[in-house]
Design a protein around this motif. Structure first.
Motif, mmCIF file in Angstrom:
data_model
loop_
_atom_site.group_PDB
_atom_site.id
_atom_site.type_symbol
_atom_site.label_atom_id
_atom_site.label_comp_id
_atom_site.label_asym_id
_atom_site.label_seq_id
_atom_site.Cartn_x
_atom_site.Cartn_y
_atom_site.Cartn_z
ATOM 1 N N ASP A 120 0.810 -1.213 0.000
ATOM 2 C CA ASP A 120 0.000 0.000 0.000
ATOM 3 C C ASP A 120 0.847 1.268 0.000
ATOM 4 O O ASP A 120 0.485 2.254 -0.628
ATOM 5 C CB ASP A 120 -0.940 0.021 1.211
ATOM 6 N N LYS A 163 2.644 6.313 -2.030
ATOM 7 C CA LYS A 163 1.317 5.918 -1.572
ATOM 8 C C LYS A 163 0.485 5.462 -2.755
ATOM 9 O O LYS A 163 0.558 6.035 -3.844
ATOM 10 C CB LYS A 163 0.617 7.082 -0.857
ATOM 11 N N LYS A 164 -0.336 4.401 -2.532
ATOM 12 C CA LYS A 164 -1.148 3.828 -3.596
ATOM 13 C C LYS A 164 -2.628 3.898 -3.234
ATOM 14 O O LYS A 164 -3.002 3.758 -2.078
ATOM 15 C CB LYS A 164 -0.750 2.367 -3.842
ATOM 16 N N LYS A 165 -3.462 4.094 -4.271
ATOM 17 C CA LYS A 165 -4.910 4.035 -4.112
ATOM 18 C C LYS A 165 -5.435 2.872 -4.945
ATOM 19 O O LYS A 165 -4.942 2.608 -6.046
ATOM 20 C CB LYS A 165 -5.563 5.334 -4.581
ATOM 21 N N ARG A 166 -6.450 2.196 -4.412
ATOM 22 C CA ARG A 166 -7.024 1.045 -5.099
ATOM 23 C C ARG A 166 -8.525 1.211 -5.276
ATOM 24 O O ARG A 166 -9.191 1.898 -4.498
ATOM 25 C CB ARG A 166 -6.743 -0.250 -4.312
#
Length: 320
Positions: A20, A40-43
């Motif tokens: 993440d 930072k990752k968004k899903r």
């Protein structure tokens, strides 16, 4: 990346570990500790990464955006385009500078074209890559092969080997580079967890780089000064929720659980397992959820061929 998502895979172990965010903590020579970089990752609801933002620490010791990657998926849920943009701190906005397009070939490899903007804001092709993925019986990626298109053929370039522990947590990533006659080490990351439990979602990364003679740790700098850096990875579990009928559960028990489930939806599909010598070992026509057994064939890498509605996809599955 080379997924063929008209199929979904589930099993007794339905969770897959995903990253993440990643923090790089730096320590200056005077002992001051600070966050040097953050990814930072968004899903989306299906677990697909729709956005990745890379942040850096500026000279005023503030974390600010640096590069943003935005991913777009096709109707089958496969990655179709990625756009990269740099953050302009003065204008407070992003400016695109690179674009990836993804296409999927008949052998289920991903064909990646990379584009950059020229001086008159036109997208021009930079290079082309071919990416193939091998999975384990849990359907976690264990090997990623990258090839460059040179002249009239594809040439091996990079190979990434990914390792997991007995509870499915990421433990090591090894990167190899093709040097004409053989694969040579390029780098290695080892993931260290505080405790042996799948609820531990934080790992410290020991990074090593092979310089051709020995292993060394990477050198980080900030404002012209060398810093000691430690990378921390924050992970979570993605869980699939396809119900498994009792009949398929019994098949799995009889096969001692070496295998996996596959769901073809409402349309039937033909599943074939092939060994490394090209011999067909197993063929089954399925509809809905079915168990694909691999226990009888021992350890090794197998090719899974999936035929449905005139379309063919393949997977490489590694049984450990």
């Amino acid at each position: 990346m080379s997924g063929d998502s008209y199929f979904r895979y589930v099993g007794e172990n339905t969770s897959h570990q995903v990253i993440d965010s990643i923090d790089l903590e730096g320590t200056l020579p005077d002992g001051l500790r600070f966050t040097a970089t953050t990814l930072k990752k968004k899903r989306d609801a299906l677990g697909n990464v729709t956005e990745e933002v890379f942040y850096v620490c500026n000279p005023q010791m503030r974390i600010v955006p640096s590069v943003r990657r935005t991913n777009h998926f096709d109707t089958d849920g496969r990655l179709e385009y990625s756009y990269f943009a740099r953050w302009d701190e003065k204008l407070k906005q992003y400016h695109e500078f690179q674009r990836y397009s993804y296409r999927y070939s008949g052998d289920d490899a991903c064909l990646l074209n990379r584009y950059v903007l020229n001086t008159i804001d036109q997208w021009i092709l930079k290079d082309s890559l071919r990416i193939s993925v091998t999975y384990n019986e849990r359907l976690d990626p264990v090997e990623i092969l990258t090839q460059h298109h040179l002249g009239t053929e594809w040439k091996d370039t990079l190979r990434e080997s990914i390792h997991y522990d007995s509870i499915g947590r990421l433990t090591k990533r090894e990167l190899f580079e093709w040097k004409g006659l053989s694969w040579k080490y390029r780098s290695m990351d080892t993931y260290l967890y505080k405790q042996f439990t799948d609820s531990d979602n934080t790992a410290y990364v020991n990074e090593m780089i092979w310089d051709g003679f020995c292993w060394r740790q990477p050198i980080y700098t900030f404002a012209g000064k060398q810093i000691d850096g430690r990378k921390t990875v924050f992970l979570s579990k993605l869980t699939h929720s396809i119900p498994i009928p009792p009949k398929e559960r019994n098949e799995a028990k009889n096969a001692k659980d070496k295998g996996f489930y596959i769901n073809s939806g409402k349309t039937s599909a033909k599943i074939t397992v092939i060994n490394t010598h090209g011999k067909r070992l197993f063929t089954k026509r399925i509809r809905g959820t079915a168990f694909i057994p691999l226990s009888d064939y021992g350890k090794g890498t197998y090719t899974l061929r999936i035929e449905q509605n005139g379309r063919v996809a393949t997977r490489k599955i590694r049984v450990n």
